[in-house]
Design a protein around this motif. Structure first.
Motif, PDB file in Angstrom:
ATOM      1  N   HIS A   1      16.908  51.506  48.169  1.00  0.00           N
ATOM      2  CA  HIS A   1      17.214  51.868  49.551  1.00  0.00           C
ATOM      3  C   HIS A   1      18.319  52.908  49.677  1.00  0.00           C
ATOM      4  N   TYR A   2      19.387  52.703  48.926  1.00  0.00           N
ATOM      5  CA  TYR A   2      20.596  53.484  49.185  1.00  0.00           C
ATOM      6  C   TYR A   2      20.555  54.857  48.506  1.00  0.00           C
TER       7      TYR A   2
ATOM      8  N   SER B   1      15.640  56.114  54.824  1.00  0.00           N
ATOM      9  CA  SER B   1      16.081  55.413  53.628  1.00  0.00           C
ATOM     10  C   SER B   1      15.267  55.884  52.434  1.00  0.00           C
ATOM     11  N   LYS B   2      15.762  55.529  51.255  1.00  0.00           N
ATOM     12  CA  LYS B   2      15.071  55.924  50.032  1.00  0.00           C
ATOM     13  C   LYS B   2      13.653  55.360  49.999  1.00  0.00           C
ATOM     14  N   TYR B   3      13.499  54.090  50.389  1.00  0.00           N
ATOM     15  CA  TYR B   3      12.163  53.492  50.306  1.00  0.00           C
ATOM     16  C   TYR B   3      11.204  54.160  51.292  1.00  0.00           C
ATOM     17  N   GLU B   4      11.719  54.618  52.423  1.00  0.00           N
ATOM     18  CA  GLU B   4      10.864  55.297  53.396  1.00  0.00           C
ATOM     19  C   GLU B   4      10.442  56.663  52.856  1.00  0.00           C
TER      20      GLU B   4
ATOM     21  N   SER C   1      11.528  40.272  49.155  1.00  0.00           N
ATOM     22  CA  SER C   1      10.898  41.527  49.559  1.00  0.00           C
ATOM     23  C   SER C   1      11.892  42.555  50.082  1.00  0.00           C
ATOM     24  N   ASP C   2      13.038  42.115  50.564  1.00  0.00           N
ATOM     25  CA  ASP C   2      13.949  43.103  51.149  1.00  0.00           C
ATOM     26  C   ASP C   2      15.424  42.809  50.886  1.00  0.00           C
ATOM     27  N   GLU C   3      15.722  41.930  49.913  1.00  0.00           N
ATOM     28  CA  GLU C   3      17.137  41.669  49.627  1.00  0.00           C
ATOM     29  C   GLU C   3      17.844  42.933  49.147  1.00  0.00           C
ATOM     30  N   CYS C   4      17.086  43.870  48.569  1.00  0.00           N
ATOM     31  CA  CYS C   4      17.696  45.127  48.128  1.00  0.00           C
ATOM     32  C   CYS C   4      18.370  45.843  49.296  1.00  0.00           C
TER      33      CYS C   4
END
Lengths: 335, 335, 335, 335
Positions: D299-300, A312-315, D66-69
């Motif tokens: 994330h995407y 993923s982008k955050y990773e 923290s992770d709704e994105c």
């Protein structure tokens, strides 16, 4: 007979898997198969209602019957498929015997050396978890040694095609944090890997809120290691222990988090990546394992591989932003 | 060496003592000495940080090392002091061996029969809880029988000076609720007690929010039992099995509640009450036990007796308002 | 309509009342009436299924609807009955308003000054706990002041017949530990009590495993205080601030422990003790309160008094063995 | 000032996110922003130490700061990219406002209708969670309606390019299980989608131990729906509501599980799949959102898409083996 009701029926014994100090999973224990302490760590084997039997070392779940396949298939198969002819395999840790089980599915493999520091933990797993190590210790290809994995590699002089580090997280009190340092990786590559050698290591939790506790540090340790005195502009290629370092991860419910791994190799040709067509992986897997073994896999196949290796982008960004390395001088501990 | 830190140090295994379905004490378990199931009930022996070793049957704590003295001294000494010459004592249940320990302190006592239904529970206590039963099974005055206490009393024909019922709460699924019914008490008095005989029974929790679950029902069962067909105006004195029924209680931290008991006797002369001067109890205790045994008591003495036998207004009123009896036809179960 | 089932029905919000770091009661919260922090402490008011509404300050339960009567009746009535003509009463703390409620039942009382440091806590209790303070603030005998109780006593110059200290435990971070020191007691007696004056203070948990955390220290602080330079053989009578110090306690389920108190006075004649016949207390209570108020009491009466004031052997011994005193130089903190 | 220590510092209020009846995450609550019940469900908004602010409906976490994105980006972008020109978008549910936020990043979008049944939940999110819905309600493209999403679609007659179902799991007591039935999907496609219309629905947990509770059933409901009386050999193509049904999932730590979704469309040309090259997705994303919006995504992106759409072997097999459908006659409830 009369069915029991009321408080007598409520679960009384609970295990807590802590993700952080006050954040934990709570699950009822139906029986306690072993609850002790070896010379190296606390060792617990429980039966649970939701995850089946579980192995817990130093309060961290190492494997659960319900999903250990996800961890062990992910740890072993990408690494062995990344090598052209994996004949000699080294397993550091691997006490449950399930990493051994997955390695032994590969027909190429002629010798597996498993070095686990904790004989009590291994024995308790042999006795209590036959479902996930049944028969592996009888395989003539297997040698099990109770010692420190780093020490064995340093002193035996033996070289391997694939080294799989299946050890506990780098916690301050644990036996194994040295096995995540740049010094260990440098020495490992120089002294213990054959040509085309592949290293795979479990790399701690990978969730959005925990990825920077250990995963990104291991990522950078593997990617940016350089010898003392070197400067970035001089020999950039040499800074990296391995030419190719591929992070990947898979969600493991009993760990309460997606779990990270890294595969490292100098050999681009055989290295599997997120761009490898799933069909090619499935073909390679069939060639290496045969249909009779493939049918026993629960998780790994071409698309599962692609899933794991596509970050993923955050990773991606978390790894790019990481500045820390794990070294013997400057250990970074996971909580 | 380096001290372990972080999650590896947090308590991972917890026991919950439920007071109600969602209301419980949570305490960490440091080791599991036994975690099994006998033919009759679940049996667990743990070591805990806060209460020392604990015995848990069907998810209810039966004794904790830190405060079992409160329970066992309270169960035994008032009953034996209430009898002029207690020579033969019967213990129903008593698996920990600690009730036996307290009975054996009385020099008058010549024979103690302990009948516990659960040989596994008794054996596990002998093996794991020597601190609270050390040596009692070697005393020549003791006979231990593994059977249903009610059945033994019904078939042996033996009569006792004091009968102590140290059994689990009357829960629906448990082995012992019949031993709280009016039928049992009537038969016990008629067939198993000698002249001046005393009955003492543990009587469940006594806190303001739980007193009506079992304590008040046992109180009324002991106080108002009458035989079928009898009418209140005919023979009021006969309605009650025992002429004197004295409720009392003591707070036991590991139970999470004050705990109730009842002493019953027809013999007013020797029956101890909240009005007995503490000095008289201390004198009687010294005559019966001797100074060498008295020094080993941690809780019981004259003022402790007065404390236990003096009820609060809510306890008095709760008993007065109770209408239910426990009978084999109409059991009242504690949750 | 369809009844909800499954996870939507499970309690999701839980309060933990810690008795020690890892030892706690867990209870579900049905609603959150207030969850904030004043200048002095955290203030929480919840509705619970098992204890009704509860007030929590700095994570310690102060009162629960189901059993606050036990605490407040025990704190107030022995102290007021111990005084021949209690007209002026001081309450230190008492934020719930329930101590006020009990004091106002006494017909002799002409003036009550309640000094609580925390206006927010008091206001939240007035708004949310009308069941246990309804109407008390409208009584013309009452004056409420928001200040430090010690400072008010030191500066106002006012003297009282009875001083009731209804304040939080002496925890390190709390606002009130100074109010448990020998210096405070000495000054209080000298400057704030009238002739025949009585002091009553809540005195922390009294269970076998917690009694030495605070109760025995307060006991000795009240009993053995002497001024600097004094020697034991010179003026033994003066060593003690009050000639008579009576410890007592009552089990309070929502506190998870029996709770301790002390009454102090120089006046033996009126001081109530475990040897006072219950009938005399009941008579005195009726004379002071009248039948219309007595019927509203749930816990306190003659035998309840005797129950509370009669200590167990371990309580007696724990106090006798205590060597520590609470002083401003050497505070002893409860966890 | 003095730092608080001991019990006053321990977390006292805890939220439990149940994955099953006795299996749950426990996390401390630092403040309670809302704790109530609307006409439809329980509504809770807490601040937590580990996940930031969280929205909980009927005891199931809906979003965590923290992770709704992860959830909202995954729900929205694949669906909108799967449509050639998404101008009119319908959101069923979406109370947090974050689905709206992601939809509004798409420059093509001219109108978004959000229909959430629970005005109180939406209002509480607007008031308390501005970080994840800031400004969206002021966007002139947005219309918010408080009604049942199914009823609105049935009665308004409006058609949309993309329908996003962002509703609670199909639990027995919840307001929304009808919106997972074949009847709803059939009617939706016939009456509420324009040509090339795309449906995306959240599809419950996808972990190895929970995937068959809801995910596989929704998968088969979307894939195998046929009208009554139809036989498999007659019109195989018609059996399926949508020609293309793509399952995907992403791990969401605060949900304690990987979370499933489905995208459905008849339009193969634009439908994104695990085989779409990541670079093409990144190009399309840039064209639709622009660099200024892309930088806000956490994330995407292309590889994240590939990650989500590549299933594991167990996920593939679990869907293939599923026989159940969700229909109004035969609902299948998630626990």
């Amino acid at each position: 007979g009369v069915e029991a009701k009321g408080i007598a029926e409520l679960p009384a014994l609970h295990y807590r898997e802590h993700l952080a100090k006050d954040l934990y999973y709570s699950m009822p224990i139906t029986s306690v198969l072993f609850n002790g302490r070896s010379k190296f760590q606390s060792v617990q084997i429980f039966s649970t209602k939701h995850f089946g039997k579980v192995l817990v070392l130093d309060n961290k779940m190492q494997s659960a019957q319900s999903d250990e396949c996800l961890y062990h298939e992910s740890l072993v198969h990408p690494a062995l498929l990344s090598h052209p002819h994996p004949e000699a395999v080294f397993i550091g840790g691997g006490g449950e015997g399930a990493t051994l089980r997955e390695v032994l599915r590969h027909k190429n493999v002629k010798r597996v050396v498993m070095v686990d520091i904790d004989q009590i933990a291994v024995k308790m797993c042999r006795d209590n978890l036959p479902e996930w190590n049944g028969g592996v210790y009888d395989d003539p290809r297997v040698e099990v040694i109770y010692d420190d994995a780093g020490k064995y590699l340093a002193t035996s002089g033996e070289r391997f095609d694939v080294v799989i580090m299946d050890i506990s997280d780098p916690i301050e009190a644990g036996p194994g944090w040295v096995l995540y340092t740049k010094e260990f990786y440098q020495k490992l590559k120089r002294d213990s890997l054959r040509e085309h050698g592949v290293l795979c290591t479990q790399s701690t939790a990978c969730s959005v809120n925990m990825i920077t506790e250990g995963f990104t540090v291991i990522n950078q340790t593997l990617k940016k290691v350089r010898t003392a005195g070197q400067k970035l502009w001089v020999l950039p290629v040499c800074f990296q222990v391995f030419a190719h370092v591929c992070p990947y991860r898979i969600d493991i419910p009993s760990f309460g988090a997606p779990w990270g791994f890294h595969i490292c190799s100098d050999n681009a040709e055989f290295l599997l990546s997120p761009d490898t067509p799933p069909g090619e992986i499935d073909e390679l897997l069939e060639a290496r394992l045969g249909a009779d073994q493939i049918v026993k896999l629960k998780h790994y196949e071409g698309y599962a591989h692609r899933h794991m290796f596509s970050l993923s982008k955050y990773e991606r960004l978390a790894c790019e932003r990481e500045k820390r390395l794990l070294s013997t001088d400057n250990p970074v501990f996971v909580e």
